[in-house]
Design a protein around this motif. Sequence first.
Motif, short mmCIF file in Angstrom:
data_model
loop_
_atom_site.label_atom_id
_atom_site.label_comp_id
_atom_site.label_asym_id
_atom_site.label_seq_id
_atom_site.Cartn_x
_atom_site.Cartn_y
_atom_site.Cartn_z
N GLY A 155 0.83 -1.20 0.00
CA GLY A 155 0.00 0.00 0.00
C GLY A 155 0.86 1.24 0.00
O GLY A 155 2.09 1.17 -0.07
N PRO A 156 0.24 2.40 0.09
CA PRO A 156 0.98 3.66 -0.05
C PRO A 156 1.94 3.91 1.11
O PRO A 156 1.65 3.56 2.24
CB PRO A 156 -0.12 4.73 -0.09
CG PRO A 156 -1.36 4.07 0.37
CD PRO A 156 -1.20 2.59 0.21
N LEU A 157 3.06 4.50 0.76
CA LEU A 157 4.06 4.87 1.75
C LEU A 157 4.27 6.38 1.66
O LEU A 157 4.62 6.90 0.60
CB LEU A 157 5.37 4.13 1.46
CG LEU A 157 6.06 3.36 2.59
CD1 LEU A 157 5.06 2.54 3.38
CD2 LEU A 157 7.13 2.43 2.01
N ASN A 158 4.03 7.05 2.76
CA ASN A 158 4.23 8.49 2.80
C ASN A 158 5.56 8.78 3.47
O ASN A 158 5.73 8.54 4.66
CB ASN A 158 3.09 9.17 3.55
CG ASN A 158 1.75 8.86 2.90
OD1 ASN A 158 1.55 9.15 1.72
ND2 ASN A 158 0.86 8.24 3.66
N ASN A 194 3.53 3.80 -5.48
CA ASN A 194 2.96 3.86 -4.13
C ASN A 194 3.86 4.63 -3.16
O ASN A 194 3.51 4.83 -2.01
CB ASN A 194 2.72 2.45 -3.58
CG ASN A 194 4.01 1.69 -3.40
OD1 ASN A 194 4.92 1.80 -4.22
ND2 ASN A 194 4.11 0.93 -2.32
N LEU A 195 5.02 5.05 -3.64
CA LEU A 195 5.91 5.83 -2.77
C LEU A 195 5.67 7.32 -3.00
O LEU A 195 5.76 7.81 -4.13
CB LEU A 195 7.38 5.49 -3.07
CG LEU A 195 7.83 4.02 -2.98
CD1 LEU A 195 9.35 3.92 -3.14
CD2 LEU A 195 7.40 3.39 -1.66
N LEU A 233 10.50 -8.25 7.13
CA LEU A 233 10.48 -6.84 6.74
C LEU A 233 9.52 -6.59 5.58
O LEU A 233 8.91 -5.52 5.47
CB LEU A 233 11.89 -6.38 6.33
CG LEU A 233 12.88 -6.12 7.45
CD1 LEU A 233 14.24 -5.75 6.87
CD2 LEU A 233 12.39 -5.00 8.37
N MET A 234 9.40 -7.57 4.72
CA MET A 234 8.55 -7.39 3.53
C MET A 234 7.09 -7.68 3.82
O MET A 234 6.25 -7.56 2.93
CB MET A 234 9.04 -8.30 2.40
CG MET A 234 10.45 -7.97 1.92
SD MET A 234 10.86 -8.81 0.38
CE MET A 234 10.51 -10.51 0.80
N SER A 235 6.80 -8.08 5.04
CA SER A 235 5.44 -8.49 5.34
C SER A 235 4.67 -7.38 6.03
O SER A 235 5.23 -6.54 6.70
CB SER A 235 5.45 -9.72 6.23
OG SER A 235 5.98 -9.38 7.50
N LYS A 293 1.54 -11.87 -8.03
CA LYS A 293 1.34 -10.47 -7.66
C LYS A 293 1.68 -10.14 -6.22
O LYS A 293 2.51 -9.30 -5.95
CB LYS A 293 -0.10 -10.05 -7.99
CG LYS A 293 -0.16 -9.11 -9.20
CD LYS A 293 -1.57 -9.01 -9.72
CE LYS A 293 -2.05 -10.37 -10.19
NZ LYS A 293 -3.48 -10.50 -10.38
N ASN A 294 1.05 -10.78 -5.30
CA ASN A 294 1.36 -10.45 -3.91
C ASN A 294 2.21 -11.52 -3.24
O ASN A 294 2.13 -11.73 -2.04
CB ASN A 294 0.06 -10.21 -3.13
CG ASN A 294 -0.54 -8.87 -3.51
OD1 ASN A 294 0.16 -7.85 -3.50
ND2 ASN A 294 -1.81 -8.86 -3.87
N MET A 295 2.99 -12.18 -4.07
CA MET A 295 3.83 -13.24 -3.56
C MET A 295 5.21 -12.70 -3.20
O MET A 295 5.83 -11.99 -4.00
CB MET A 295 3.96 -14.32 -4.65
CG MET A 295 4.61 -15.60 -4.21
SD MET A 295 3.54 -16.58 -3.15
CE MET A 295 2.32 -17.18 -4.32
#
Lengths: 339, 339
Positions: A185-188, A217-218, B181-183, B271-273
């Motif tokens: 998702g988006p990262l602000n 998304n960044l 970290l990626m989760s 995609k979300n893997m």
Amino acid sequence: MATIKEIAELAGVSRGTVDRVLNKRGAVNPKTEAKILEIAKALDYKPNRAGIVLAAQKKKFKFGIVMFGIGNPFFDDVIAGFKEKEEELSGYNCTVLIRRISAFGVDDQLEAIDSLLKEEISGLAISPQNDPSIAKKINELYDMGIPTVTFNTDISGSKRIAYVGSNYYKCGQTAAGLMHLMSSGPLNIGIVSGYSQILCHTERIAGFKSCLEQYTNLHVVDFFENKDDDFISYEKTTKMLTDHPEINAVFFAASGTYGGCKAILAANREKNMKIITFDKIATTVEMMKRDVVSATICQQPRLQGTLPLQILFDHLATGKPPKQEYNYTSVEICIKENI
Amino acid sequence: MATIKEIAELAGVSRGTVDRVLNKRGAVNPKTEAKILEIAKALDYKPNRAGIVLAAQKKKFKFGIVMFGIGNPFFDDVIAGFKEKEEELSGYNCTVLIRRISAFGVDDQLEAIDSLLKEEISGLAISPQNDPSIAKKINELYDMGIPTVTFNTDISGSKRIAYVGSNYYKCGQTAAGLMHLMSSGPLNIGIVSGYSQILCHTERIAGFKSCLEQYTNLHVVDFFENKDDDFISYEKTTKMLTDHPEINAVFFAASGTYGGCKAILAANREKNMKIITFDKIATTVEMMKRDVVSATICQQPRLQGTLPLQILFDHLATGKPPKQEYNYTSVEICIKENI
DNA sequence: TTGTAAGCGTTATCAT
DNA sequence: ATGATAACGCTTACAA
């Protein structure tokens, strides 16, 4: 395999003549020269490093080092590299003189170089201010036969024989790629820089921003400079977090990481905050272990110490230019587990 | 700085006597010995490498290399390291013989070692089967004065003088840390191994699992072995994805990454893997560029080629044991941007 | 037990 | 234009 002696015998001349041809010193009869070159090529002659180094030992090399960053722990690791190589080269009749400067002033650097000149250094390693007067000085040394290698930051318009250090742009891109991987998702993002005049900070940020159109998304929502100071960093980070409750990622492109992290902790905003920093100094390691900093991007500080001295030594011993002009350190991603 | 010659003059003895004391060859009068040692310490004597190497040049060193993994592109990079060092050492009167073996059989390895022995090698670098008969053979070489260095995988119970390679356990831990970290939220992970007998695969997985109680959002939901084969990998991955629609992360601890990724793409599950792999072979780089593989963990393959030869050369030239017995390659995290 | 001398491959000085 | 020779620091075979 093939030696100068062998070539001399085959060509029916003395070693001295072969040496003159192979190393282009003194004049040689074109016919014998051609013959020698032919034989050398046929035998795939390669000079023996041990022999060269041993012969070079009659000279005593003295290397000078000029670096800024007193109080910047990153440079402690670079110094460790210098010390390590100094130890190694001490067995080859070499000595090393270090001049560490606190301020960023150009005049201080010039003064340090001059003081090393008085010590009759045979080569210089410097982390230079990118200023024409420094470039001019480096060129003067060059004309005196004193080679210079830059490390950590480079300088334009000078005759330094090599650079050892980061590709800062690529580091910034790596930070962006990592941010993207860590996001769902988006990262602000809030970006923290040190100085707008310091190339390594601006390049890191430029590299980072170059990836933003790819990673949609960044979003960069705020930016400030902390003058590499932890206290300024603390205050401005605090303000940034207040101004932007939506911030869920911070990119520290300079020093002052510790102050910034402290501010994030004080604001109780560390939980879902993605934080990327540079270098592996003690305070940053602490923040990684506390799961505040997600990852830090490193630039082989030790190699930034060892390689410049090695390049200078090789160059002076062999008389040949270094293989590589640009010696980029690799972009290392460090997390808690692979410190 | 200080040389044997200087020490000899100060002690009022000949160079030969100093050499005998410093290198423990032959008997020397205890009194003169003490005197020499004292002077050497006072002058902080360190042998000059160039001198040692030059003197060692009267011998011709021949190095033998035994490795498995024909058809495994990872080892191509290791070979590149061997070639690079061979080129460098060729200037020192050294030659290198490589025996690359396809199968994993112990007998093939023994045979390869014997064939190298017939060539009268002076040192051996091997990526060994962890089998007692290999250890025994290494010890035989040792007793004949032929040192062995292991690379990529180690062997227990042998007198090999050093190991160069990965700390596989730490690699697995790093993979887990990266997954975390990626989760954002729970990650249901499928683990792909190669062989249950191959230490590096099992160690990576053990390291990975050791982090699971710390990272409670990581859940291992399935596991299979692909025998390092892309086609088996494809089929079993396909089945795994069908059996477990909840899987949103895959940890490839072995080869067969390409087949596995193809299966994930065919199932439209990329995609979300989150996918983590090992090593930076061409097919994996392709999958990183296509944003299928998130990150790959590397183990400095080139260094696994260069360092063993360097260690053997240093050891034979100086007669001293290597500084380090365990030379772990660093755990490098590679993503698209810092390849 | 200790000393002598040659040799590893290259460079550099001096003489021719 | 070329050759002869010593030197760099260490090892080693041989002599004393």
